[in-house]
Write a protein that holds these residues in place. Structure first.
Motif, mmCIF file in Angstrom:
data_model
loop_
_atom_site.group_PDB
_atom_site.id
_atom_site.type_symbol
_atom_site.label_atom_id
_atom_site.label_comp_id
_atom_site.label_asym_id
_atom_site.label_seq_id
_atom_site.Cartn_x
_atom_site.Cartn_y
_atom_site.Cartn_z
ATOM 1 N N GLY A 68 0.775 -1.227 0.000
ATOM 2 C CA GLY A 68 0.000 0.000 0.000
ATOM 3 C C GLY A 68 0.808 1.279 0.000
ATOM 4 O O GLY A 68 0.267 2.356 0.251
ATOM 5 N N TYR A 69 2.111 1.172 -0.289
ATOM 6 C CA TYR A 69 2.971 2.351 -0.315
ATOM 7 C C TYR A 69 3.394 2.671 -1.751
ATOM 8 O O TYR A 69 3.370 1.815 -2.635
ATOM 9 C CB TYR A 69 4.234 2.122 0.533
ATOM 10 N N TYR A 70 3.791 3.927 -1.961
ATOM 11 C CA TYR A 70 4.345 4.325 -3.250
ATOM 12 C C TYR A 70 5.812 3.888 -3.339
ATOM 13 O O TYR A 70 6.512 3.807 -2.317
ATOM 14 C CB TYR A 70 4.257 5.837 -3.439
ATOM 15 N N ASN A 71 6.266 3.623 -4.562
ATOM 16 C CA ASN A 71 7.670 3.219 -4.748
ATOM 17 C C ASN A 71 8.525 4.368 -5.269
ATOM 18 O O ASN A 71 9.558 4.147 -5.898
ATOM 19 C CB ASN A 71 7.758 2.032 -5.717
ATOM 20 N N ILE A 72 8.096 5.608 -4.997
ATOM 21 C CA ILE A 72 8.806 6.779 -5.509
ATOM 22 C C ILE A 72 10.231 6.859 -4.959
ATOM 23 O O ILE A 72 11.193 7.060 -5.719
ATOM 24 C CB ILE A 72 8.029 8.074 -5.170
ATOM 25 N N ILE A 73 10.386 6.689 -3.662
ATOM 26 C CA ILE A 73 11.721 6.821 -3.056
ATOM 27 C C ILE A 73 12.694 5.761 -3.569
ATOM 28 O O ILE A 73 13.781 6.107 -4.056
ATOM 29 C CB ILE A 73 11.621 6.790 -1.517
#
Length: 221
Positions: free
Chosen positions: A55-60
């Motif tokens: 449920g998290y973004y993989n931007i980092i």
């Protein structure tokens, strides 16, 4: 049906990874970074899938990996002696990458967006380096270029990073009013990646074996 095809095509990244792992201890050290690059891509992809499923973004992780990828490829060209005539170019490129990444990721977007401008910059840079490496090989190589690992890898770089820059440019300018074009671009990405992955696997098969002593002909031109 399309999901199955996409999944199978995405799994082609494991082909060069496995071939590279098998041959790693036998190949010329000038190509170690390329094998590391392949495995770094797999780690990034699987970690991104994991955190997205949580449920998290993989931007980092994606932005961090982009910087690592850029450095690995440029260092690979250095190992292939591309910058021997003008060594300062190598350091200028590293500084350029670092500066663009820092400004976009740390100052402007603060890890809230994908580093599109950075990806465009380093993709075009890698394409230019690949073209220069190819020109050098064409002039200096005496063997069959289709059996030359450096030549094949550079062809893969040109295909992959040209399309990567194109896709990022498309996304950055947000062409939402062209849904059909968006769909076709994304569908082509999968096939381009699959072809390049198989090309990398073929290239790894032609990487020269390491030697106990170094001959000029054993290193990339």
């Amino acid at each position: 049906m399309w999901i199955t095809i996409d999944t199978v095509l995405n799994l082609t990244i494991w082909v060069p990874a496995i071939v590279g792992a098998i041959r790693y201890k036998k190949i010329n050290s000038a190509y170690y970074l390329f094998i590391i690059l392949i495995w770094a891509g797999i780690v990034n992809e699987n970690f991104s899938i994991y955190i997205i499923n949580k449920g998290y973004y993989n931007i980092i992780p994606y932005n961090v990996y982009s910087l690592i990828e850029a450095f690995l490829v440029i260092c690979l060209f250095k190992r292939w002696k591309l910058f021997n005539a003008q060594k300062w170019i190598f350091y200028v490129i590293l500084m350029l990458f670092s500066l663009v990444w820092f400004i976009e990721v740390i100052i402007v977007t603060r890890f809230r967006e994908f580093a599109s401008y950075f990806i465009i910059v380093y993709s075009f840079t890698i394409v230019l380096c690949s073209i220069n490496q190819l020109n050098k090989l064409i002039v200096t190589s005496e063997g069959n270029l289709l059996k030359n690992a450096t030549f094949l890898i550079c062809i893969g770089f040109i295909l992959y990073f040209t399309y990567s820059a194109f896709v990022e440019t498309f996304l950055k300018f947000d062409f939402y009013n062209l849904p059909l074009l968006r769909q076709r671009i994304y569908s082509i990405v999968v096939y381009v990646n699959a072809f390049v992955n198989l090309l990398y696997a073929y290239a790894i098969l032609w990487i020269p074996k390491k030697q106990n002593f170094i001959l000029p002909s054993s290193l990339p031109a």
